[in-house]
Design an enzyme around this catalytic site. Structure first.
Site, PDB file in Angstrom:
ATOM      1  N   ARG A  28       0.839  -1.202   0.000  1.00  0.00           N
ATOM      2  CA  ARG A  28       0.000   0.000   0.000  1.00  0.00           C
ATOM      3  C   ARG A  28       0.881   1.261   0.000  1.00  0.00           C
ATOM      4  NH1 ARG A  28      -3.130  -3.781   1.903  1.00  0.00           N
ATOM      5  NH2 ARG A  28      -5.407  -3.633   1.981  1.00  0.00           N
ATOM      6  N   ASP A 314      -6.345 -14.874   6.686  1.00  0.00           N
ATOM      7  CA  ASP A 314      -4.971 -15.376   6.491  1.00  0.00           C
ATOM      8  C   ASP A 314      -4.517 -16.216   7.689  1.00  0.00           C
ATOM      9  OD1 ASP A 314      -4.874 -14.163   4.044  1.00  0.00           O
ATOM     10  OD2 ASP A 314      -3.390 -12.640   4.580  1.00  0.00           O
TER      11      ASP A 314
HETATM   12  O1  LIG Z   1      -5.453  -6.121   1.076  1.00  0.00           O
HETATM   13  C1  LIG Z   1      -4.579  -6.890   1.495  1.00  0.00           C
HETATM   14  O2  LIG Z   1      -3.422  -6.513   1.749  1.00  0.00           O
HETATM   15  C2  LIG Z   1      -4.931  -8.308   1.720  1.00  0.00           C
HETATM   16  C3  LIG Z   1      -6.247  -8.685   1.784  1.00  0.00           C
HETATM   17  C4  LIG Z   1      -6.653 -10.092   2.019  1.00  0.00           C
HETATM   18  O3  LIG Z   1      -7.082 -10.634   0.792  1.00  0.00           O
HETATM   19  P1  LIG Z   1      -8.648 -10.741   0.349  1.00  0.00           P
HETATM   20  O4  LIG Z   1      -9.205  -9.378   0.385  1.00  0.00           O
HETATM   21  O5  LIG Z   1      -8.523 -11.324  -1.019  1.00  0.00           O
HETATM   22  O6  LIG Z   1      -9.317 -11.659   1.345  1.00  0.00           O
HETATM   23  C5  LIG Z   1      -5.508 -10.934   2.558  1.00  0.00           C
HETATM   24  O7  LIG Z   1      -5.846 -12.291   2.467  1.00  0.00           O
HETATM   25  C6  LIG Z   1      -4.229 -10.696   1.797  1.00  0.00           C
HETATM   26  O8  LIG Z   1      -3.166 -11.475   2.311  1.00  0.00           O
HETATM   27  C7  LIG Z   1      -3.815  -9.260   1.893  1.00  0.00           C
HETATM   28  C1  LIG Z   2      -3.715 -14.150   0.378  1.00  0.00           C
HETATM   29  C2  LIG Z   2      -2.456 -13.747   0.465  1.00  0.00           C
HETATM   30  O1  LIG Z   2      -1.779 -13.008  -0.451  1.00  0.00           O
HETATM   31  P1  LIG Z   2      -2.223 -12.182  -1.752  1.00  0.00           P
HETATM   32  O2  LIG Z   2      -3.715 -12.245  -1.868  1.00  0.00           O
HETATM   33  O3  LIG Z   2      -1.717 -10.801  -1.502  1.00  0.00           O
HETATM   34  O4  LIG Z   2      -1.539 -12.856  -2.888  1.00  0.00           O
HETATM   35  C3  LIG Z   2      -1.658 -14.083   1.663  1.00  0.00           C
HETATM   36  O5  LIG Z   2      -0.557 -13.498   1.835  1.00  0.00           O
HETATM   37  O6  LIG Z   2      -2.067 -14.935   2.467  1.00  0.00           O
END
Ligand SMILES: O=C(O)C1=C[C@@H](OP(=O)(O)O)[C@@H](O)[C@H](O)C1
Ligand SMILES: C=C(OP(=O)(O)O)C(=O)O
EC number: 2.5.1.19
Length: 426
Positions: A28, A314
């Site tokens: 971000r 996660d």
């Molecule tokens: O916005 C982010 O940084 C993330 C959002 C989540 O994904 P989802 O929104 O697909 O659940 C998470 O699982 C990922 O590791 C990181």
């Molecule tokens: C879902 C994950 O990663 P991304 O969606 O950012 O690939 C994660 O790190 O568990």
């Protein structure tokens, strides 16, 4: 294939550890710093596949970036919303955040940008966000399947306006759109139709945008307004340690009845996954914290729990990996969206727990794990860093567990096993 054997520990862990910077915050911060005018410096930035793919894309777009892995520092010379490169062929690996955030970033440009990833990335959803970008002025040519990588995005700036989008498979597409919206030609409102999964990540997005000087106005639960003309301010920014990746170390304390302190991570973290501490507390752990660390002490016996993990998905694998050692069943609910991640995580967890002889029931959006004895096995990791990191913790309790393809932790935590073994040596 490479494997790593986990040594079972016949004593509680007792350790203080440091965890690298958050992937979600690093990616971000890279995006908003690229859009700011002037130099930003990120401290404690993550250096891993996911952040390195991101940094490479930013650089290919003509925004200078200097990586200093020895100091965990990244410097970005933001171009005030301009995307200098008019053409780029961008590769995102298996990084969901890079795929979504960079696709949105190039929509602010004026040129043609091709995006692709590894085969699994080509199966992960992109379509809801791309529809918004198309309505906002972009043209997208899909090479194979509509709504999926690879594609070329032809952009001429983002018009802004009012949009509806679905966010029932991933929140990342909404995060991506929120972050580019201040640079739209007019004010923007995003309205989420139906369920918004992983809401804590939207809060993280708004919080990071605020840290760089841009306000998101939330109207009700599912509407977000961003005024045009706001600009990110370049700045010095320190990335928090990754709370999701800290979960494995806290879990090691929980499962061995030991103590693990994670430095520089506090309960005030803007990462939703800090709520892992509450989960462990409900399972019988004791939590101590200060303004510069958190510490988990495990009980003699972990208790079972029935929990909605939609917001902290996660951590599903971390909980599943310690579930067999609880005194009663563990039910993990409302996580259908983890079927769209690095692998189908419900299927992967169920398959690997069964390989260990654990009784587990699979449903479309949940799983129920029964406590019971474990038969050691070699764990398949399916290119999913969290499978490797989580099931290493199971190995602390059961002699003979082996993790296949441990190198897959490079996605967010390249030296995970080094730090894991250092924890055991303390
Ligand atoms: O916005 C982010 O940084 C993330 C959002 C989540 O994904 P989802 O929104 O697909 O659940 C998470 O699982 C990922 O590791 C990181
Ligand atoms: C879902 C994950 O990663 P991304 O969606 O950012 O690939 C994660 O790190 O568990």
């Amino acid at each position: 294939m490479d494997t790593i054997a986990i040594p079972a520990l016949n004593r509680p862990v007792d350790a203080t550890v440091e965890i690298p910077g958050s992937k979600s915050l690093t990616n971000r911060a890279l995006l908003v710093a690229a859009l700011a005018q002037g130099d930003s410096i990120l401290e404690n930035a993550l250096f891993s596949e996911d952040s390195e793919y991101f940094a490479k894309c930013v650089e290919q777009l003509g925004i200078p970036i200097t990586l200093n892995p020895n100091l965990a520092q990244i410097q970005i010379a933001g171009r005030g919303g301009e995307i200098p490169a008019k053409q780029a062929d961008l590769f995102v690996g298996l990084s969901g955040t890079t795929a979504r955030f960079i696709s949105a970033l190039v929509a602010l440009g004026n040129g043609e940008y091709r995006l692709d990833g590894v085969p699994r990335m080509r199966e992960r959803p992109m379509g809801d966000m791309l529809t918004v970008l198309q309505t906002g002025g972009a043209t997208v040519n899909f090479e194979e399947n509509s709504g999926f990588m690879p594609y070329t995005l032809y952009s001429q700036g983002f018009a802004g306006g009012n949009f509806c989008l679905k966010a029932n498979q991933t929140s990342q597409q909404l995060s991506a759109l929120l972050m580019i919206a201040p640079y739209a030609q007019q004010d923007t409102i995003f309205e989420v139709e139906g369920t918004l999964v992983s809401q804590s990540y939207i809060k993280m997005t708004c919080s990071l945008m605020a840290d760089f000087g841009v306000e998101v106005i939330q109207i009700g639960e599912n509407q977000f307004q961003i005024k045009a003309g706001q600009r990110y301010q370049a700045r010095h920014y320190t990335i928090e340690p990754d709370a999701s990746n800290a979960s494995y170390f806290f879990a090691a304390a929980a499962v061995t009845g030991g103590r693990v302190r994670v430095k520089h991570l506090t309960k005030q973290s803007c990462q939703g996954d800090i709520l892992w501490l509450n989960v462990l507390e409900q399972m019988g752990c004791q939590i101590n914290d200060s303004d510069d660390y958190t510490e988990v002490t495990g009980p003699k016996q972990l208790q079972g729990i029935d929990i909605d993990m939609n917001d902290i998905s996660d951590l599903v694998q971390t909980l599943a990996a310690i579930a067999p050692f609880a005194s009663s069943p563990i039910t993990i609910r409302n996580v259908e969206h983890i079927r769209y991640k690095e692998t189908d995580r419900i299927k992967a967890v169920v398959t690997e727990l069964r390989r260990l002889g654990v009784k587990v029931e699979e449903f479309a959006d949940r799983l129920k794990i029964e406590p019971g004895p474990i038969t050691p096995a070699a764990i398949e990791t399916y290119h999913d860093h969290r499978m490797a990191m989580a099931f290493a913790v199971t190995g602390l309790k059961v002699p003979g567990i082996v993790i296949k393809d441990p190198g897959c932790t490079a996605k967010t935590f390249p030296d995970y096993f080094t730090r894991f073994f250092q924890m055991l040596e303390q």
